[in-house]
Design an enzyme around this catalytic site. Structure first.
Site, short mmCIF file in Angstrom:
data_model
loop_
_atom_site.label_atom_id
_atom_site.label_comp_id
_atom_site.label_asym_id
_atom_site.label_seq_id
_atom_site.Cartn_x
_atom_site.Cartn_y
_atom_site.Cartn_z
N ILE A 14 -68.18 -62.13 24.62
CA ILE A 14 -67.95 -62.10 23.16
C ILE A 14 -69.26 -62.30 22.42
O ILE A 14 -69.54 -61.61 21.43
CB ILE A 14 -66.93 -63.17 22.72
N HIS A 176 -52.63 -70.63 18.94
CA HIS A 176 -53.01 -69.43 19.71
C HIS A 176 -52.62 -69.64 21.18
O HIS A 176 -53.45 -69.88 22.04
CB HIS A 176 -54.51 -69.21 19.57
N1 LIG Z 1 -59.79 -67.54 20.17
C1 LIG Z 1 -59.55 -66.36 20.70
O1 LIG Z 1 -58.76 -65.59 20.18
C2 LIG Z 1 -60.27 -65.95 21.94
C3 LIG Z 1 -60.33 -64.61 22.33
C4 LIG Z 1 -61.02 -64.27 23.48
C5 LIG Z 1 -61.67 -65.25 24.22
N2 LIG Z 1 -61.60 -66.54 23.81
C6 LIG Z 1 -62.31 -67.61 24.51
O2 LIG Z 1 -63.71 -67.49 24.18
C7 LIG Z 1 -64.48 -68.10 25.21
C8 LIG Z 1 -65.63 -67.18 25.59
O3 LIG Z 1 -65.15 -65.97 26.14
P1 LIG Z 1 -66.20 -64.91 26.77
O4 LIG Z 1 -65.39 -63.76 27.22
O5 LIG Z 1 -67.33 -64.70 25.86
O6 LIG Z 1 -66.68 -65.75 28.03
P2 LIG Z 1 -68.04 -65.57 28.86
O7 LIG Z 1 -67.86 -66.32 30.14
O8 LIG Z 1 -68.41 -64.14 28.95
O9 LIG Z 1 -69.14 -66.30 27.96
C9 LIG Z 1 -69.18 -67.69 27.82
C10 LIG Z 1 -70.63 -68.09 27.77
O10 LIG Z 1 -70.69 -69.49 27.51
C11 LIG Z 1 -71.82 -69.99 28.18
N3 LIG Z 1 -71.71 -71.43 28.31
C12 LIG Z 1 -71.00 -72.17 29.19
N4 LIG Z 1 -71.19 -73.47 28.98
C13 LIG Z 1 -72.05 -73.57 27.93
C14 LIG Z 1 -72.62 -74.65 27.24
N5 LIG Z 1 -72.37 -75.92 27.60
N6 LIG Z 1 -73.45 -74.40 26.21
C15 LIG Z 1 -73.74 -73.11 25.84
N7 LIG Z 1 -73.23 -72.04 26.47
C16 LIG Z 1 -72.39 -72.28 27.50
C17 LIG Z 1 -71.80 -69.27 29.52
O11 LIG Z 1 -73.09 -69.31 30.14
C18 LIG Z 1 -71.37 -67.87 29.10
O12 LIG Z 1 -72.48 -67.02 28.88
C19 LIG Z 1 -63.49 -68.43 26.32
O13 LIG Z 1 -63.12 -69.80 26.25
C20 LIG Z 1 -62.29 -67.57 26.01
O14 LIG Z 1 -61.08 -68.08 26.52
C21 LIG Z 1 -60.90 -66.92 22.71
O1 LIG Z 2 -56.11 -64.59 26.46
C1 LIG Z 2 -57.19 -65.15 26.58
O2 LIG Z 2 -57.43 -65.94 27.51
C2 LIG Z 2 -58.31 -64.84 25.63
C3 LIG Z 2 -57.89 -64.84 24.20
O3 LIG Z 2 -57.27 -66.03 23.82
C4 LIG Z 2 -57.07 -63.64 23.83
O4 LIG Z 2 -56.02 -63.81 23.20
O5 LIG Z 2 -57.48 -62.52 24.14
#
Ligand SMILES: NC(=O)c1ccc[n+]([C@@H]2O[C@H](COP(=O)([O-])OP(=O)(O)OC[C@H]3O[C@@H](n4cnc5c(N)ncnc54)[C@H](O)[C@@H]3O)[C@@H](O)[C@H]2O)c1
Ligand SMILES: O=C(O)C[C@H](O)C(=O)O
Length: 320
Positions: A14, A176
């Protein structure tokens, strides 16, 4: 006027997509931060090298030191771990809570005036903890989920009726998670509520229920397909819409996880509700009227979020 500064804390799937979109939309200069040294620098350089082709002006830098986010106007937090098939978002709570503690400290020290958008899951508990760890004003810390869940609902409705996504509005409120609340009565095609469209014979109640369930399962559907992680294009687009509304004082009406102080009968929790996002952060929480079923579904979802906040307090008692 100097450019705004956008700090992306977490430069994974993201985070990288956010940097690309923020550049393309010329929202400001962008700092990518991550503990995985090299990733934020590499993604920043790669995206910067696309700017002459796409014709946008933005400075992109990468860092593994929080000092780099100093003075940021907006911080978007994706640091942490994403789920894989077979996991629920709630399974991420323990590991991502520790990450929120570090991120909160970094924002508190270097970007105390920022508008903070948390994306890390489980969203409603993580944004609640992040606000407490950072100590930033509650109206300046929000969670992204409702825009994404509503976008999924909008897409599925547009496909069902074979109409433009632009003419579909939707509200998905609550937490969520599996208990999120897609509201058919407050979701429309060109202003006509979905409940009326059922009466008009455009679809059946049964089909509408299937679309609502697909919306609730929207994240899991993508996790099941990708297998290596979760959705990132639509989540990034959703957070950028929120950041843009803040930076340009657009006063968009968006469903976000906002701190509640009694609205909807909820106190000191973050839950997805309709808000106005402008230069003042969350400028207004809109309290829509629920019928009996909607109220029960919303309160069930609030209960699920409350359980997650309790779990956070058990791990980090200072959050109480
Ligand atoms: N709210 C929503 O609707 C929604 C939607 C999609 C994903 N998410 C969440 O967003 C988060 C990120 O998703 P993603 O696909 O980018 O994951 P990702 O694994 O691709 O990226 C996460 C990044 O965080 C970094 N990281 C880990 N610990 C860290 C720290 N202490 N300090 C700084 N950086 C750190 C990692 O090195 C990695 O690059 C996940 O928790 C996922 O579940 C939420
Ligand atoms: O489903 C997940 O784990 C990521 C995020 O919350 C989403 O809704 O896509």
């Amino acid at each position: 006027m100097a450019r705004k500064k956008i700090a992306l804390i977490g430069s994974g799937m993201i985070g990288g997509t956010l940097a690309h979109l923020a550049g393309l939309k010329e929202l400001g200069d962008i700092v990518l931060f991550d503990i995985a040294d090299g990733i934020p620098q590499g993604k920043g350089l790669d995206i910067a090298q696309s700017s002459p082709v796409d014709g946008f002006n933005a400075k992109l830098t990468g860092a593994s030191d929080y000092a780099a986010i100093e003075g940021a106007d907006v911080c978007i937090v994706t640091a942490g771990v994403a789920r894989k098939p077979g996991m629920s978002r709630d399974d991420l709570l323990g590991i991502n809570l520790k990450v929120m503690e570090q991120v909160g400290a970094g924002i508190k020290k270097y970007a105390p005036n920022a508008f903070v958008i948390c994306i890390t899951n489980p969203l409603d508990a993580m944004v609640w903890a992040l606000q407490k760890f950072s100590g930033l004003p509650k109206n300046m810390v929000v969670g992204m989920a409702g825009v994404l869940d509503s976008a999924r609902f909008r897409l599925f409705i547009a496909e069902e009726f074979n109409v433009s996504v632009q003419d579909v509005t939707a509200f998905v409120l609550g937490g969520h998670g599996d208990t999120m609340v897609p509201l058919a009565r407050y979701s429309t095609v060109a202003g006509i509520p979905l409940t009326d469209l059922v009466k008009m014979g455009w679809t059946t109640q049964e089909r509408l229920e299937q679309i609502i369930q697909r919306t609730r399962d929207g994240g899991a559907e993508i996790v099941g397909l990708l297998k290596t992680g979760s959705a990132y294009y639509a989540p990034a687009a959703s957070a950028i819409e929120m950041a843009e509304s803040y930076l340009k004082d657009k006063k968009r009406v968006l469903p976000v996880a906002a701190h509640l102080t009694g609205q909807y009968g909820v106190k000191d929790m973050y839950v997805g509700v309709p808000t106005v996002i402008g230069a003042g952060g969350v400028e207004r929480v809109i309290e829509v009227e629920f019928n009996k079923d909607e109220e029960a579904a919303f309160q069930k979802s609030v209960g699920a979020v409350a359980g997650l906040c309790e779990a956070c307090i058990n791990i980090a008692p200072a959050l109480k």
